[in-house]
Structures are given as structure tokens and as C-alpha cells.
Scaffold this active site. Structure first.
Site, short mmCIF file in Angstrom:
data_model
loop_
_atom_site.label_atom_id
_atom_site.label_comp_id
_atom_site.label_asym_id
_atom_site.label_seq_id
_atom_site.Cartn_x
_atom_site.Cartn_y
_atom_site.Cartn_z
N VAL A 110 0.82 -1.21 0.00
CA VAL A 110 0.00 0.00 0.00
C VAL A 110 0.86 1.26 0.00
CG1 VAL A 110 -1.64 1.34 1.41
CG2 VAL A 110 -2.05 -1.08 0.98
N ASP A 163 10.73 3.79 5.46
CA ASP A 163 10.48 2.45 6.02
C ASP A 163 11.60 2.14 6.99
OD1 ASP A 163 8.54 -0.02 4.72
OD2 ASP A 163 10.10 -0.59 6.17
N GLU A 207 -7.69 2.43 2.21
CA GLU A 207 -7.27 2.11 0.84
C GLU A 207 -8.01 0.85 0.35
OE1 GLU A 207 -5.41 3.80 -1.38
OE2 GLU A 207 -6.17 2.16 -2.61
N ARG A 220 -6.36 -3.33 -5.10
CA ARG A 220 -6.19 -4.78 -5.15
C ARG A 220 -4.78 -5.07 -5.64
NH1 ARG A 220 -10.61 -5.52 -9.56
NH2 ARG A 220 -9.50 -3.62 -10.11
N GLU A 221 -4.08 -5.96 -4.96
CA GLU A 221 -2.76 -6.33 -5.46
C GLU A 221 -2.94 -6.92 -6.86
OE1 GLU A 221 -0.72 -8.78 -2.56
OE2 GLU A 221 -1.18 -7.33 -1.01
N CYS A 257 -5.73 -9.33 3.24
CA CYS A 257 -6.82 -8.48 3.72
C CYS A 257 -8.08 -9.22 4.16
CB CYS A 257 -7.18 -7.45 2.65
SG CYS A 257 -5.86 -6.23 2.42
N LYS A 261 15.28 -2.79 2.44
CA LYS A 261 14.24 -2.43 1.46
C LYS A 261 14.49 -1.02 0.92
CE LYS A 261 9.77 -3.96 2.12
NZ LYS A 261 8.41 -3.94 2.68
P1 NAD Z 1 3.20 -4.59 4.07
O1 NAD Z 1 3.52 -5.57 5.16
O2 NAD Z 1 3.43 -4.97 2.64
O3 NAD Z 1 3.99 -3.22 4.34
C1 NAD Z 1 4.12 -2.61 5.57
C2 NAD Z 1 5.44 -1.86 5.60
O4 NAD Z 1 5.50 -1.09 6.80
C3 NAD Z 1 6.67 -2.76 5.61
O5 NAD Z 1 7.54 -2.39 4.56
C4 NAD Z 1 7.30 -2.52 6.98
O6 NAD Z 1 8.72 -2.61 6.97
C5 NAD Z 1 6.84 -1.10 7.25
N1 NAD Z 1 6.90 -0.70 8.67
C6 NAD Z 1 6.46 -1.38 9.75
N2 NAD Z 1 6.70 -0.67 10.86
C7 NAD Z 1 7.30 0.48 10.49
C8 NAD Z 1 7.78 1.62 11.18
N3 NAD Z 1 7.69 1.70 12.51
N4 NAD Z 1 8.34 2.61 10.48
C9 NAD Z 1 8.44 2.54 9.14
N5 NAD Z 1 7.98 1.49 8.42
C10 NAD Z 1 7.43 0.46 9.08
O7 NAD Z 1 1.68 -4.21 4.29
P2 NAD Z 1 0.60 -3.78 3.18
O8 NAD Z 1 0.08 -4.99 2.48
O9 NAD Z 1 1.12 -2.65 2.41
O10 NAD Z 1 -0.58 -3.27 4.12
C11 NAD Z 1 -0.48 -2.06 4.87
C12 NAD Z 1 -1.85 -1.73 5.42
O11 NAD Z 1 -2.76 -1.48 4.34
C13 NAD Z 1 -2.50 -2.85 6.23
O12 NAD Z 1 -3.26 -2.29 7.26
C14 NAD Z 1 -3.43 -3.52 5.23
O13 NAD Z 1 -4.52 -4.15 5.84
C15 NAD Z 1 -3.89 -2.33 4.41
N6 NAD Z 1 -4.31 -2.67 3.04
C16 NAD Z 1 -3.60 -3.56 2.31
C17 NAD Z 1 -3.99 -3.84 1.00
C18 NAD Z 1 -3.22 -4.85 0.18
O14 NAD Z 1 -3.75 -5.28 -0.86
N7 NAD Z 1 -2.04 -5.26 0.58
C19 NAD Z 1 -5.08 -3.18 0.44
C20 NAD Z 1 -5.77 -2.24 1.20
C21 NAD Z 1 -5.37 -1.99 2.51
#
Ligand code: NAD
Length: 432
Positions: A11, A30, A151, A154-155, A263, A35
């Protein structure tokens, strides 16, 4: 406008790259240093079509940069998007430890008015909790606003979804914050994207209600598919006819092995827990969670029905990611099915176009092939679990010749049952 996105996962990185494309100045932060080092070289660690190009464009044009220094990100930005993970806790609720870490850092480094935007999916009430937490942690009072902007991307089609969303949800309590959010998304006004301006709690609820409803739709058609098998009906015709009803709509009516991903499973469980904590039981959502678990188990049984005792047999698996066009294997049905097969003593060889490295770390006992044909070679059955495009046009005569037994289990109903049987396969799909 200077914007900081914290968390560069699926996201956060898409949000950063797309907002840079909208003309904003982005710094994406991050705490995963490796990364960030790769991103600084323009290397994207996730598989998402078009993302690497968009990141490269943003960097080339000087609007997108990366840092592992949260202080740098916060001090230079007016708006802070929080996009860190909110994984499920043991009890089903979302784990807010990463959000909390970020909130404390925001409070610590804030040097002027900021809009703190919650992009991650978080339990209802989190935005208000976040506001109180930042306020309590501040060294001296500095004004800021909190916005909930869930958000829906969709991936696999994340960029298109972010650039052309069905709607934008803005939960906010301050006119200033609303004006800033509208400015950020002004490119979407041109394509007449509906904006829903609402309260913090309602915005948070919209995200959970949407995901729970979509998960319900998938589960509903899976259950109908299971019944179709028993009564001799074809679920494809049933789904198509249902989908033509304007009150229902045709999307999310594709039967399969169950829903997975990062999700739906976690958000349905979290919503169920949120309800219970408020003394309410969401009976439909609870049934969806249960039926989805059953569906995955049923897929293993389906393989057993076709193969017989799977102990010592070699089962070929096509597709490991939870859906095509991503390398995300979080709660992927393929993983659950493979684990079920391994437990029964089967040997598994698998192939996925993007998610093999990720899977190797959690399933080292699986053998990994170089393509679908390599997996089919000598296998007692071939199981198509994730419908990547390259599995849609397989050379089926070649596959049949490679298989030890001509058994093809198609969990996504990619192939036509009659044609498969004519080719000499013992074929089964879902609900047909
Ligand atoms: P992800 O695990 O791919 O990414 C999260 C990132 O946050 C990681 O890179 C991690 O290193 C970083 N992070 C964690 N703690 C941190 C900190 N203290 N400081 C800086 N960076 C930090 O997760 P995602 O799939 O991108 O999902 C993120 C959020 O969005 C979740 O709540 C998820 O439910 C929501 N979401 C995801 C999707 C999806 O399709 N993946 C869609 C809509 C909403």
C-alpha cells in the site's frame, strides 16, 4: 505539496509512487533498511505490474525519494500517510504495534501543523486513539489533524485501482484537513471520482464493511458451487445468471478454493472481534470465516477423491500466490492446501511465476519446478490453484503426456470440463 508515506509495502509504495505521479513531492520511509537501500537504487521488492516503472519515473523527475530516517520524512512534510502493516493478533484483532511506533515518532519529531492520514486498515476507533496518543506524546502542543483515508487497491492491479478508484473515503473533523486531502486527490476530480466525506469512525467502518461484504460474496458462491456438485448443476451458469441481476452484480462470483491474501481473512476476523468487544455477534461474518476454512479443507478432500490415498503420491501445484499478478503469499489458499497434502504424506512439486522465493522460506520441504511442464512431469495429479495467465493456455496434450496419471484438478475453473475429458483427462473443477 510535501508528503511523507511511512511504510513502503504494497500500500505505502503504491501510494507514494501514485501521489508522485499526481505531482506531489514524496518521501517514502520504512524501517526496513535493506528495502530502502534497494528502493534508492530503483529496485522494487514486491511484484506489482507497472510499479517499478512508476517508481523510476517519480525518482527520475525528482518527486519521489526514499529514506529510512523518519525524522527527515516528518520534518519536511505537511501530510503524513501511515501505511504500515496491521497484521492479525492471535485473538483476531489487528495488531497496532507498528502504528503505535509511528505515532510516537510523529509526536516526537513534529515541528509544525501536520495532517496525519491513516491509510492502513485499522479497527474502528483507531484514528481517535491515534490523535489522543500523539497529543499525549507531544513535547509541546503543536496543532495537527487526523484523517482516516482507507485504501481499497487490489494487489495485481494496484496502480490502476489507486489512479482510478471507485471512490475516495475521507474521514475527518477539520475543514483544513479536508481541504488538504481534496487538494492531494484533485487529479481524481477530473475523472469524477465520488468522494465520501464522513466521520473518522464511519470511514474506518466502511473499509471493514466493504471487505467483509466482498468476502461474503466469494464465500456465498463457493457454497453454492459445493451444492451444485451435489445436485448436478453448473455453478458457472448459476453465477452468470445471478450476476446479471442488477441488484447483485457479476463481480466476486467466481467459485474457487476460498479467499486468501493479506486483507479478507484478517479483516473479517478483526470485524468479528470488534463486534464481539461491543457485545454484538456478526453472525453472517462469523459464518463466512468458518465456511472459508471449510472450503480450503474441502479442496484437499477433492484431491483425495480424485487421486485416492495421497500418501507417497506426487502432486503438482500450479500457483502459490493468493491471486495472480502478485508475489504475496499471505494466507494464500495454495499454502493451506499444500500443508494439508504434506500432512497426509503427499510429495508436492510446485511452480509460481512470482512467489517461489517467498514460499521456499515457509515450505522448504516442497520441491520447486521451473515451469508448469516441469511440475507436471511424473506427477500423479496436477492442481491449478492460482489462475496466472500463463496457466490459462497450457499445451494440454503435452501436460497429459508428462503426467503419470492424467488427473487435472482445476480450482479456478479455467478449463472447460467437456474439452478436458475429451482430451483424456480425469478432470474436476469447482461446482461444475
Ligand atoms: P506490508 O507488510 O506490505 O507493508 C508494511 C510496511 O511497513 C513494511 O515495509 C514494513 O517494513 C513497514 N513498517 C512497519 N513498521 C514500520 C515503522 N515503525 N516505520 C516505518 N515502516 C514500518 O503491508 P501492506 O500490504 O502494504 O498493508 C499495509 C496496510 O494497508 C494494512 O493495514 C493492510 O490491511 C492495508 N491494506 C492492504 C492492501 C493490500 O492489498 N495489501 C489493500 C488495502 C489496505
Amino acid at each position: 505539496m510535501n508528503i511523507c508515506v511511512i511504510g513502503t509495502g504494497y500500500v505505502g509504495l503504491v501510494t507514494g509512487a501514485c501521489l508522485a505521479e499526481f505531482g506531489m513531492n514524496l518521501i517514502c520511509v520504512d524501517n526496513d533498511i535493506q528495502k530502502i537501500d534497494l528502493l534508492k537504487q530503483g529496485k522494487v521488492t514486491i511484484y506489482e505490474p507497472g510499479l517499478e516503472n512508476l517508481v523510476a519515473k517519480g525518482m527520475r523527475e525528482g518527486r519521489l525519494r526514499f529514506s529510512s530516517n523518519i525524522e527527515e520524512g516528518l520534518k519536511t512534510s505537511l501530510v503524513i500517510f501511515i501505511a504500515v502493516g496491521t497484521p492479525p493478533r492471535e485473538d483476531g484483532l489487528a495488531d497496532l504495534q507498528f502504528v503505535e511506533e509511528v505515532a510516537k515518532a510523529i509526536a516526537h519529531w513534529m515541528d509544525g501543523y501536520k495532517v496525519v492520514v491513516m491509510k492502513s486498515t485499522v479497527p474502528v476507533g483507531t484514528a481517535r486513539w491515534l490523535r489522543d496518543l500523539i497529543q499525549r506524546q507531544q513535547m509541546k502542543p503543536i496543532p495537527f489533524d487526523v484523517v482516516s483515508n482507507p485504501e481499497f487497491l487490489r494487489e495485481g492491479s494496484a496502480i490502476e485501482d489507486f489512479m482510478r478508484p471507485d471512490r475516495v473515503i475521507i474521514g475527518a473533523e477539520s475543514e483544513q484537513a479536508i481541504a488538504i486531502m481534496k487538494d492531494i486527490y484533485s487529479a481524481l476530480y477530473l475523472i469524477e471520482t465520488p468522494f465520501i466525506l464522513t466521520s473518522l469512525e464511519t470511514a474506518e467502518m466502511i473499509k471493514y464493511a466493504t471487505n467483509a461484504f466482498l468476502a461474503t460474496k466469494v464465500t456465498f458462491i463457493n457454497e453454492i458451487a459445493n451444492l451444485c456438485e451435489k445436485v448436478g448443476a453448473d455453478v458457472h451458469h448459476v453465477a452468470k445468471a445471478m450476476g446479471l441481476d442488477g441488484r447483485i452484480g457479476k463481480k466476486f462470483l467466481h467459485p474457487g478454493p476460498g479467499f486468501g491474501g493479506s486483507c479478507f481473512p484478517k479483516d473479517t476476523r478483526a470485524l468479528s472481534r470488534i463486534a464481539r468487544e461491543k457485545g454484538y455477534v456478526l453472525r453472517v461474518v462469523d459464518s463466512v470465516i468458518e465456511a472459508n476454512e471449510y472450503q480450503k479443507e474441502r479442496m484437499v478432500k477433492k484431491i483425495e477423491e480424485m487421486v485416492g490415498d495421497v500418501r507417497g503420491k506426487r502432486i503438482g501445484i500450479l500457483g502459490l500466490s493468493f491471486k495472480p499478478n502478485t508475489n504475496d503469499i499471505r494466507e494464500s489458499c495454495a499454502i493451506a492446501i499444500i500443508q494439508g497434502l504434506l500432512k497426509l504424506g503427499a510429495k508436492v512439486k510446485a511452480f509460481d511465476p512470482a512467489a517461489m522465493e517467498e514460499t521456499k522460506t515457509i515450505l522448504p520441504e516442497v520441491e520447486y519446478g521451473k515451469d508448469a511442464y516441469d511440475v507436471a512431469k511424473g506427477a500423479d495429479a496436477l492442481v491449478l490453484v492460482t489462475e496466472w495467465n500463463q496457466f490459462r493456455r497450457l499445451d494440454l496434450s503435452h501436460i497429459k503426456a508428462l503426467l503419470k496419471e492424467p488427473i487435472f484438478i482445476d480450482m479456478r475453473n479455467v478449463y472447460d470440463p467437456e474439452s478436458m475429458r475429451r482430451l483424456g483427462f480425469r478432470y474436476c473443477g469447482v461446482g461444475r
